[in-house]
Each structure stands twice: as C-alpha cells, then as structure tokens.
Motif scaffolding. Structure first.
Motif, PDB file in Angstrom:
ATOM      1  N   LEU A  66       0.833  -1.209   0.000  1.00 36.15           N
ATOM      2  CA  LEU A  66       0.000   0.000   0.000  1.00 36.15           C
ATOM      3  C   LEU A  66       0.866   1.257   0.000  1.00 36.15           C
ATOM      4  N   ALA A  67       2.022   1.173   0.665  1.00 32.24           N
ATOM      5  CA  ALA A  67       2.911   2.336   0.740  1.00 32.24           C
ATOM      6  C   ALA A  67       3.535   2.671  -0.617  1.00 32.24           C
ATOM      7  N   GLU A  68       3.528   1.704  -1.538  1.00 34.86           N
ATOM      8  CA  GLU A  68       4.190   1.902  -2.834  1.00 34.86           C
ATOM      9  C   GLU A  68       3.226   2.268  -3.951  1.00 34.86           C
ATOM     10  N   GLY A  69       1.918   2.264  -3.647  1.00 33.14           N
ATOM     11  CA  GLY A  69       0.957   2.448  -4.727  1.00 33.14           C
ATOM     12  C   GLY A  69      -0.113   3.466  -4.428  1.00 33.14           C
ATOM     13  N   GLN A  70      -1.105   3.458  -5.299  1.00 28.29           N
ATOM     14  CA  GLN A  70      -2.214   4.413  -5.205  1.00 28.29           C
ATOM     15  C   GLN A  70      -3.508   3.619  -5.149  1.00 28.29           C
ATOM     16  N   VAL A  71      -4.256   3.791  -4.059  1.00 25.00           N
ATOM     17  CA  VAL A  71      -5.538   3.109  -3.916  1.00 25.00           C
ATOM     18  C   VAL A  71      -6.522   3.690  -4.924  1.00 25.00           C
ATOM     19  N   ALA A  72      -7.261   2.822  -5.619  1.00 30.66           N
ATOM     20  CA  ALA A  72      -8.195   3.308  -6.642  1.00 30.66           C
ATOM     21  C   ALA A  72      -9.241   2.239  -6.939  1.00 30.66           C
ATOM     22  N   GLN A  73     -10.350   2.672  -7.484  1.00 32.63           N
ATOM     23  CA  GLN A  73     -11.366   1.726  -7.950  1.00 32.63           C
ATOM     24  C   GLN A  73     -10.977   1.286  -9.359  1.00 32.63           C
ATOM     25  N   VAL A  74     -10.263   0.182  -9.429  1.00 30.85           N
ATOM     26  CA  VAL A  74      -9.699  -0.265 -10.699  1.00 30.85           C
ATOM     27  C   VAL A  74     -10.342  -1.542 -11.230  1.00 30.85           C
ATOM     28  N   THR A  75     -11.268  -2.110 -10.439  1.00 32.61           N
ATOM     29  CA  THR A  75     -11.906  -3.348 -10.875  1.00 32.61           C
ATOM     30  C   THR A  75     -12.786  -3.067 -12.083  1.00 32.61           C
ATOM     31  N   GLY A  76     -12.719  -3.943 -13.054  1.00 32.66           N
ATOM     32  CA  GLY A  76     -13.530  -3.723 -14.242  1.00 32.66           C
ATOM     33  C   GLY A  76     -14.007  -5.017 -14.859  1.00 32.66           C
ATOM     34  N   PHE A  77     -15.044  -4.903 -15.632  1.00 36.10           N
ATOM     35  CA  PHE A  77     -15.540  -6.041 -16.421  1.00 36.10           C
ATOM     36  C   PHE A  77     -15.693  -5.530 -17.838  1.00 36.10           C
ATOM     37  N   ALA A  78     -14.960  -6.146 -18.778  1.00 34.58           N
ATOM     38  CA  ALA A  78     -14.881  -5.626 -20.137  1.00 34.58           C
ATOM     39  C   ALA A  78     -14.419  -4.169 -20.029  1.00 34.58           C
ATOM     40  N   VAL A  79     -15.187  -3.233 -20.529  1.00 34.30           N
ATOM     41  CA  VAL A  79     -14.756  -1.832 -20.447  1.00 34.30           C
ATOM     42  C   VAL A  79     -15.493  -1.075 -19.353  1.00 34.30           C
ATOM     43  N   THR A  80     -16.252  -1.813 -18.515  1.00 38.32           N
ATOM     44  CA  THR A  80     -17.039  -1.152 -17.475  1.00 38.32           C
ATOM     45  C   THR A  80     -16.278  -1.139 -16.153  1.00 38.32           C
ATOM     46  N   ARG A  81     -16.064   0.030 -15.602  1.00 31.57           N
ATOM     47  CA  ARG A  81     -15.413   0.168 -14.299  1.00 31.57           C
ATOM     48  C   ARG A  81     -16.412  -0.155 -13.199  1.00 31.57           C
ATOM     49  N   LEU A  82     -16.018  -0.993 -12.230  1.00 34.40           N
ATOM     50  CA  LEU A  82     -16.897  -1.381 -11.133  1.00 34.40           C
ATOM     51  C   LEU A  82     -16.406  -0.744  -9.838  1.00 34.40           C
ATOM     52  N   ASP A  83     -17.322  -0.145  -9.097  1.00 39.70           N
ATOM     53  CA  ASP A  83     -17.005   0.452  -7.804  1.00 39.70           C
ATOM     54  C   ASP A  83     -17.297  -0.593  -6.724  1.00 39.70           C
ATOM     55  N   ILE A  84     -16.259  -1.058  -6.032  1.00 35.31           N
ATOM     56  CA  ILE A  84     -16.454  -2.090  -5.011  1.00 35.31           C
ATOM     57  C   ILE A  84     -16.299  -1.508  -3.602  1.00 35.31           C
ATOM     58  N   SER A  85     -16.493  -0.204  -3.480  1.00 38.53           N
ATOM     59  CA  SER A  85     -16.258   0.448  -2.185  1.00 38.53           C
ATOM     60  C   SER A  85     -17.245   0.012  -1.104  1.00 38.53           C
ATOM     61  N   ASP A  86     -18.382  -0.613  -1.487  1.00 33.76           N
ATOM     62  CA  ASP A  86     -19.313  -1.102  -0.468  1.00 33.76           C
ATOM     63  C   ASP A  86     -19.162  -2.614  -0.220  1.00 33.76           C
ATOM     64  N   PHE A  87     -18.102  -3.212  -0.761  1.00 31.25           N
ATOM     65  CA  PHE A  87     -17.860  -4.634  -0.499  1.00 31.25           C
ATOM     66  C   PHE A  87     -17.410  -4.822   0.950  1.00 31.25           C
ATOM     67  N   PRO A  88     -17.827  -5.929   1.581  1.00 33.48           N
ATOM     68  CA  PRO A  88     -17.485  -6.141   2.988  1.00 33.48           C
ATOM     69  C   PRO A  88     -16.063  -6.677   3.175  1.00 33.48           C
ATOM     70  N   THR A  89     -15.098  -5.818   2.928  1.00 33.79           N
ATOM     71  CA  THR A  89     -13.694  -6.192   3.065  1.00 33.79           C
ATOM     72  C   THR A  89     -12.895  -4.972   3.488  1.00 33.79           C
ATOM     73  N   ARG A  90     -11.778  -5.177   4.159  1.00 36.17           N
ATOM     74  CA  ARG A  90     -10.905  -4.062   4.529  1.00 36.17           C
ATOM     75  C   ARG A  90     -10.255  -3.436   3.307  1.00 36.17           C
ATOM     76  N   HIS A  91     -10.233  -4.183   2.217  1.00 41.43           N
ATOM     77  CA  HIS A  91      -9.575  -3.691   1.009  1.00 41.43           C
ATOM     78  C   HIS A  91     -10.592  -3.659  -0.132  1.00 41.43           C
TER      79      HIS A  91
END
Ligand SMILES: Cc1cc2nc3c(=O)[nH]c(=O)nc-3n(C[C@H](O)[C@H](O)[C@H](O)COP(=O)(O)OP(=O)(O)OC[C@H]3O[C@@H](n4cnc5c(N)ncnc54)[C@H](O)[C@@H]3O)c2cc1C
Length: 102
Positions: A66-91
C-alpha cells in the motif's frame, strides 16, 4: 546435491508465496527457476486486486505494498469500471502500482 522435503518448480508469485508459507511452517523447501535472472519482458506489476491485497494482509505484509501504490477503484468487467467500495472487506479497492525495478 542437497535434498529437500519440497522442491517448487518456478519462482513466480505462486511459487514464492508457497515457498514462504512452507518455510514459515518449518518445511525444508527449495525453489528451482529456469530463468537465469529476475529480468522480465515488460511489466507485470501494474496493480493488485482486492483479493490479492486481502491475502497479503492475512500474512501481515500488505502495508508494504500500500505504501508503494495508489488506492483506486480499478476493478472492471470488459470496459465497465466497477465500484467495489461497499464490499465487505478491509480492502474494497485495487492498488495501482508501477514496477520500480525494470
Ligand atoms: C503482461 C502481463 C501483465 C500483468 N499484470 C499484472 C498486474 O498488474 N497485476 C497482477 O496481479 N497480475 C498481473 N499479471 C498476472 C501475473 O503476472 C500472473 O498472475 C502471475 O505471474 C502468475 O504467477 P505464477 O507464479 O502462477 O506464474 P508465473 O509468474 O508465470 O511464474 C512461473 C515461473 O515458473 C518458471 N518455470 C516455468 N517452467 C519451469 C520449469 N520447468 N522449471 C523451472 N522453472 C519453471 C517460469 O520461468 C516463471 O518464472 C500480468 C501478466 C502479464 C502477462
């Protein structure tokens, strides 16, 4: 030639993670790798998925990444970006990285 309880073929992420886990469990393990050095064509460290971060967190080493990177919503399906910020996980995000040692 020295003998080992376990010999892992391949020093990619899977082999290295397995070797680390076995070593922590006290197993005598060795890795054999066919490549002569760590050089790779191109980069394979553009980012990490949420699940990879979870596994690294379970092992207590996620903060290094985490110290070396940038946190972002990068999950995608085909060309659709998916926001997983409400997923029940610390990450509930991905981590954008740039390989430093290429
Ligand atoms: C262009 C590209 C970009 C990628 N970007 C990302 C990314 O940004 N984030 C991400 O999480 N994943 C990324 N990936 C996927 C990631 O690289 C793979 O999921 C990961 O490398 C798989 O790890 P592995 O250990 O299973 O296999 P590998 O990384 O392929 O490792 C296998 C190792 O075994 C060795 N080997 C094979 N046969 C033998 C043999 N007979 N004897 C000895 N050694 C042998 C090989 O030389 C190799 O070092 C990317 C993949 C590619 C191709």
């Amino acid at each position: 030639m020295r003998e080992h309880a376990v010999v892992i073929s391949g020093a990619g992420p899977t082999g290295l993670m397995l070797a680390g886990e076995l070593a922590l469990a006290g197993v005598d393990v060795a890795i054999v790798e066919r490549r002569p050095d760590q050089g790779l064509a191109g980069t394979r460290a553009g980012g990490l998925s949420a699940r990879t971060l979870e596994v690294l967190d379970q092992r207590g080493i996620v903060d290094r990444f985490l110290a070396e990177g940038q946190v972002a919503q990068v999950t995608g399906f085909a060309v659709t970006r998916l926001d997983i910020s409400d997923f029940p996980t610390r990450h509930n995000y991905g981590l954008a990285l740039r390989q430093k040692h290429i």
